[in-house]
Design a protein around this motif. Structure first.
Motif, short mmCIF file in Angstrom:
data_model
loop_
_atom_site.label_atom_id
_atom_site.label_comp_id
_atom_site.label_asym_id
_atom_site.label_seq_id
_atom_site.Cartn_x
_atom_site.Cartn_y
_atom_site.Cartn_z
N UNK A 1 0.82 -1.22 0.00
CA UNK A 1 0.00 0.00 0.00
C UNK A 1 0.85 1.27 0.00
N UNK B 1 2.02 1.60 -3.67
CA UNK B 1 0.94 2.04 -4.58
C UNK B 1 0.60 3.51 -4.41
N UNK B 2 1.08 4.13 -3.32
CA UNK B 2 0.90 5.58 -3.20
C UNK B 2 1.96 6.31 -4.01
N UNK C 1 -13.27 1.70 -12.76
CA UNK C 1 -14.15 1.30 -11.65
C UNK C 1 -14.28 2.48 -10.71
N UNK D 1 -16.25 4.14 -7.18
CA UNK D 1 -16.89 3.70 -5.94
C UNK D 1 -18.25 4.39 -5.81
N UNK E 1 -10.67 9.84 -2.12
CA UNK E 1 -10.59 8.54 -1.41
C UNK E 1 -9.16 8.22 -0.93
N UNK F 1 -7.70 7.86 2.99
CA UNK F 1 -7.07 6.65 3.54
C UNK F 1 -5.87 7.00 4.40
N UNK G 1 -13.42 -3.50 -7.96
CA UNK G 1 -13.53 -2.43 -6.96
C UNK G 1 -12.50 -2.64 -5.84
N UNK H 1 -9.65 -4.18 -6.07
CA UNK H 1 -8.31 -3.86 -6.60
C UNK H 1 -8.15 -2.34 -6.77
N UNK H 2 -9.24 -1.67 -7.14
CA UNK H 2 -9.15 -0.21 -7.30
C UNK H 2 -8.81 0.44 -5.95
N UNK H 3 -9.41 -0.06 -4.88
CA UNK H 3 -9.10 0.49 -3.55
C UNK H 3 -7.64 0.19 -3.17
N UNK H 4 -7.21 -1.06 -3.44
CA UNK H 4 -5.82 -1.42 -3.13
C UNK H 4 -4.85 -0.54 -3.92
N UNK I 1 -4.98 1.59 -0.34
CA UNK I 1 -5.70 1.02 0.80
C UNK I 1 -4.97 -0.21 1.30
N UNK I 2 -4.98 -0.40 2.62
CA UNK I 2 -4.46 -1.65 3.17
C UNK I 2 -5.52 -2.72 2.91
N UNK J 1 -8.59 -1.99 4.90
CA UNK J 1 -9.38 -0.87 4.37
C UNK J 1 -10.15 -1.30 3.11
N UNK J 2 -9.48 -2.05 2.25
CA UNK J 2 -10.13 -2.47 1.00
C UNK J 2 -11.26 -3.47 1.27
N UNK K 1 -1.87 -7.98 0.33
CA UNK K 1 -2.57 -6.83 -0.27
C UNK K 1 -2.85 -7.03 -1.75
#
Lengths: 228, 261
Positions: A66, A69-70, A80, A82, A92, A96, B164, B166-169, B173-174, B177-178, B257
């Protein structure tokens, strides 16, 4: 990136080796099913892989995914969104991390992606596919990534404004000192947007370098065939 | 007339009459060609055999009052419940399923049962089979059914919303969280049933425990007290087991993750 290699559902991809200097748009070019998407997923650790991904001397794969990915954002081919508004979508990633995002910041990012401020309060799920893709790009930019990776963005974007949007996004990334990795199966997209490219076929690295030069190499002949 | 503290002992004739009603229902499903006859018939036979066996077993345990034997009976119920959940989730293949089910039942249902016996009913002897076995059975089976539904839904959530997640990850997102929106949706779906029961209990239906106490000759208020306690315990067992199992399963599915399905 050195010796990037994975064995996943789609077969074996790699070994691959390429570098992306900051400020550059780098294309990963190859026919459908050649493993381009897998390469991006490997880099951000959505697929298990061996090798090394370095960013300014830092081994990114030693970081927790994570955190990685930032720094390295990936916008998938299928947009996609939300549930909630466009603003909630864009903010979003910041939320986080416990950070609040100002509406004007979100509006600026939307404008880079060719959408007006009025979209901020729209329900994201109700947007068209092209608009969703632009929200996804803005949402990725909101994390201030060092590298932005876009997977076939022109597939979802309206051809009439897609090029304009991508140029604006690439300019934004350059101004931020970041780099862009663009995955595409269209030679024209690579020529239009990128300076250098990696050509892959069946998961194997065919060539890497300046696009006009590698396109004229015999190894890249398959790209000129209609089915490619 | 039956007085307080007394109850009507059912004769085997009465059981036979009830069985005839059940058989009539099975025949009706056959006439209507609902293809339920076989399952319903087998179900009736199984219920007869299993409940009779349980009756003899509980009767034996109540006569002997050996604490270890009573606790062993609870452990066997727990083990069977674990196997039942795993059997029902046979088609939901994901890494960490066994751990999620075991953790959910052991950490979700057992503490609730312990509180029920030690803190609420407080029988003497403490592990009296008369209380431990029926309350244990209710708590464990409630947790078992709810957990099956929650884990089934959670798996479906991850399969159908993979993009969705994967989009959060991808946005940093941890795993926790995802997974949270999908854990919330699954646990809510599972808990709505018991919450609906809490809302309607006493108004529409009088549940089994209270019915049993009333027909067993207990005063109505005392029977209501028992039922209130049981409802709260069932809700707790449902809630704890569902959340623990869902979090464990989600952590396994999103280990490293990424979506491991």
């Amino acid at each position: 990136m050195r010796g990037l290699r994975t064995r996943c559902r789609t077969g074996v991809v790699g070994p691959l080796q390429f570098e992306v200097p900051s400020g550059e748009v780098f294309a990963i070019l190859g026919p459908s099913g050649s493993g381009k998407t897998t390469v991006l997923r490997m880099i951000v650790r959505l697929e298990d892989a061996e090798g090394e991904v370095m960013l300014d001397g830092e081994d990114l794969w030693r970081l927790q995914p994570h955190i990685l990915r930032r720094k390295v954002a990936l916008v998938p081919q299928e947009p996609v969104v939300f549930s909630g508004t466009v603003f909630e979508n864009i903010s979003y990633g910041r939320l986080l991390r416990g950070e609040n995002m100002r509406r004007d910041e979100a509006a600026d990012l939307l404008s880079v992606c060719g959408l007006s401020e009025d979209f901020l309060d729209e329900t994201a799920a109700k947007l068209s596919t092209g608009e969703k893709m632009r929200v996804c790009i803005a949402r990725a930019l909101a994390n201030k990534p060092v590298v932005l990776m876009l997977d076939e963005p022109t597939a979802a974007l309206d051809p009439s404004i897609g090029a304009k949007v991508l140029h604006a996004v690439f300019t934004h990334m350059r101004q931020q000192g970041g780099a862009v990795v663009l995955v595409t199966h269209r030679v024209q997209d690579a020529l239009s947007f990128a300076e250098r490219a990696l050509i892959i076929r069946n998961g194997r690295q065919i060539a890497v370098g300046n696009i006009p030069e590698i396109l004229h190499s015999p190894e890249a002949d398959f790209l000129k065939q209609p089915h490619a | 007339m039956v007085g307080k503290g007394e109850y009507v002992v059912l004769s085997w004739d009465g059981v036979f009459v009830a069985a005839l009603m059940g058989a009539a229902a099975v025949v009706y499903t056959l006439i209507e060609r609902l293809r339920l006859g076989r399952e319903a018939g087998i179900g009736m036979v199984r219920a007869f055999v299993q409940l009779l066996a349980a009756g003899y077993a509980i009767g034996w345990l109540m006569r002997r009052q050996i604490a270890y034997a009573n606790l062993l009976a609870v452990c066997i119920m727990l083990l069977v419940a674990i196997l039942v959940v795993l059997g029902r989730l046979r088609e939901q293949r994901f890494y960490g399923k066994i751990r999620a089910v075991v953790l959910g039942l052991v950490l979700g249902a057992l503490p609730v049962l312990l509180v029920a016996i030690v803190g609420v009913v407080r029988p003497k002897p403490l592990f009296d089979a008369r209380y431990l076995i029926p309350i244990g059975s209710m708590v464990i089976s409630a947790a078992m059914n709810n957990m099956t539904q929650v884990l089934n839904r959670l798996h479906a959530e991850f399969v159908s919303n993979r993009g969705e997640v994967e989009a959060r990850l991808l946005l940093g997102a941890t795993a926790a969280q995802a997974a949270h929106p999908h854990i919330r949706a699954s646990v809510r779906a599972g808990m709505l049933r018991i919450i609906n029961v809490l809302h309607s209990v006493g108004l529409v239906h009088i549940p089994g425990v209270m019915t049993g106490q009333l027909t067993g000759g207990m005063g109505a208020i005392h029977a209501a007290q028992y039922q209130i306690v049981i409802m709260y315990l069932l809700m707790s067992a449902n809630c704890f087991s569902a959340i623990i199992a869902a979090k464990s399963a989600a952590a396994a599915i999103l280990s490293n993750e990424r979506v491991n399905l």
